[in-house]
Write an enzyme that holds these catalytic residues in place. Structure first.
Site, mmCIF file in Angstrom:
data_model
loop_
_atom_site.group_PDB
_atom_site.id
_atom_site.type_symbol
_atom_site.label_atom_id
_atom_site.label_comp_id
_atom_site.label_asym_id
_atom_site.label_seq_id
_atom_site.Cartn_x
_atom_site.Cartn_y
_atom_site.Cartn_z
ATOM 1 N N ASP A 31 0.818 -1.221 0.000
ATOM 2 C CA ASP A 31 0.000 0.000 0.000
ATOM 3 C C ASP A 31 0.856 1.278 0.000
ATOM 4 O O ASP A 31 0.660 2.165 0.829
ATOM 5 C CB ASP A 31 -0.925 0.029 1.223
ATOM 6 N N GLU A 238 -11.480 0.336 -3.055
ATOM 7 C CA GLU A 238 -10.629 0.907 -2.007
ATOM 8 C C GLU A 238 -9.440 1.604 -2.676
ATOM 9 O O GLU A 238 -9.385 1.738 -3.894
ATOM 10 C CB GLU A 238 -10.137 -0.188 -1.052
#
Length: 339
Positions: A31, A238
């Site tokens: 991420d 997301e």
């Protein structure tokens, strides 16, 4: 690519075909939120660990506990792991699951934004402040008022205003919110209904709170209609990110269970945004999550895959690759592994 572990021979072949290799291999990272501060690249990733939690659709097996900061002098320089910048034990209100973070610089301070679960098992977003882009970061005693769900991404516009983008369905809990209110009985919309959009809010001058009520972002198809919840190849799941290229706002995100990184373009930081295409085809591992940053006139995608761990979905490694645009400003799609 599925979460199935690859045989060693297939894994070696995949690694050989990869367009980039892990930036660090001493820990697992994911991420990546990348920024250029003071002429250097700083990457703010999740720190994956083997938490011993069974796999489920809510992502409980992503049991991360702290954050490291990775720095690079340039895209061709070695990546340096600068150690722990913030731990869940340092955050009074957080109990577990230190998921995808981001950071911003304003004045001579650095602001680190992160989601975590509270004792009530709901995600909120916190902020911690430091004097260096490497941390350590001192967390505020409470989460940001009005924040919820996951994946904060903070964008500085040309006028110096900062905006936070956030949200994620399934484990990110966005499906239980409408108009910023939580209701456990709510679920994802039906396939024929409009998708749940990501959320945006302008930041306060001190970067510690929202300056306004968060708003839902509209992502449209080529006909100007909202993307539908059943359009899993394009709908928001997301991993919000925002960057600006030649005057246009590019909102990019993950489609989750179809494993694409996509983007949409607009004329305002609030949208609406029109779907533009894919940035990256699926990687090894279930998740895909990214950031985009410019360094000395070239643009780079920071992303992750699970090749270093042999395909273990929750043990990922951060990578980077250059991206390019066509004459219409469309991002040319990358394949993470050469044919």
């Amino acid at each position: 690519m599925s979460e199935e572990l690859l045989p060693q021979e297939a894994l070696q072949a995949l690694r050989a075909k990869a367009i980039s290799q892990p930036l660090v291999d001493s820990i697992y990272t994911a991420d990546p939120s990348a920024h250029v501060f003071d002429g250097k690249i700083y990457i703010y990733p999740s720190h994956d660990i083997e938490a011993g939690i069974p796999f489920n659709d809510n992502g409980d097996h992503f049991g991360m506990q702290d954050y490291h900061v990775i720095s690079m002098e340039s895209p061709n320089s070695p990546a340096v792991d600068n150690g722990v910048a913030l731990h869940v034990q340092d955050v009074p209100w957080a109990t577990r699951q230190m998921w995808a973070p981001d950071a911003a610089k304003k004045g001579d301070k650095y602001y680190f934004y992160f989601p975590a679960k509270k004792a009530d098992d709901l995600f909120q977003i916190g902020v911690a402040v430091g004097d260096s882009p490497l941390g350590p970061f001192l967390p505020q005693p409470e989460p940001i008022k009005g924040s919820y769900t996951i994946d904060p991404a903070v964008f500085e516009d040309d006028d110096g205003q900062f905006y936070m983008y956030f949200g994620g369905i399934w484990g990110g809990q966005l499906q239980h919110y409408r108009n910023n209110k939580y209701d456990a009985s709510l679920a994802e919309p039906a396939d024929y209904e409009a998708q749940l959009g990501p959320i945006v809010a302008k930041m306060s001058d001190d970067m510690l709170e929202f300056a306004e009520t968060p708003k839902e972002i509209l992502i449209l198809d080529e006909k100007g209609q909202p993307l539908l919840a059943g359009d899993h190849d394009r709908r928001f799941f997301e991993a919000s990110w925002m960057h600006k290229y030649k005057g246009k706002y590019y909102f990019s995100y993950s489609t989750g269970n179809t494993h694409f990184l996509c983007y949409a373009m607009g004329d305002s930081p609030y949208g609406p945004f029109t779907y533009g295409g894919r940035i990256l085809e699926p990687v090894l591992g279930w998740t895909t999550h990214h950031s985009i940053a410019e360094f000395e006139g070239k643009w780079y995608l920071f992303y992750h895959d699970s090749s270093l761990s042999g395909g273990i979905t929750h043990l990922r490694s951060v990578k980077m690759a250059e991206i390019t645009y066509d004459t219409q400003g469309k991002i040319n799609t990358l394949k993470p592994y050469r044919d």
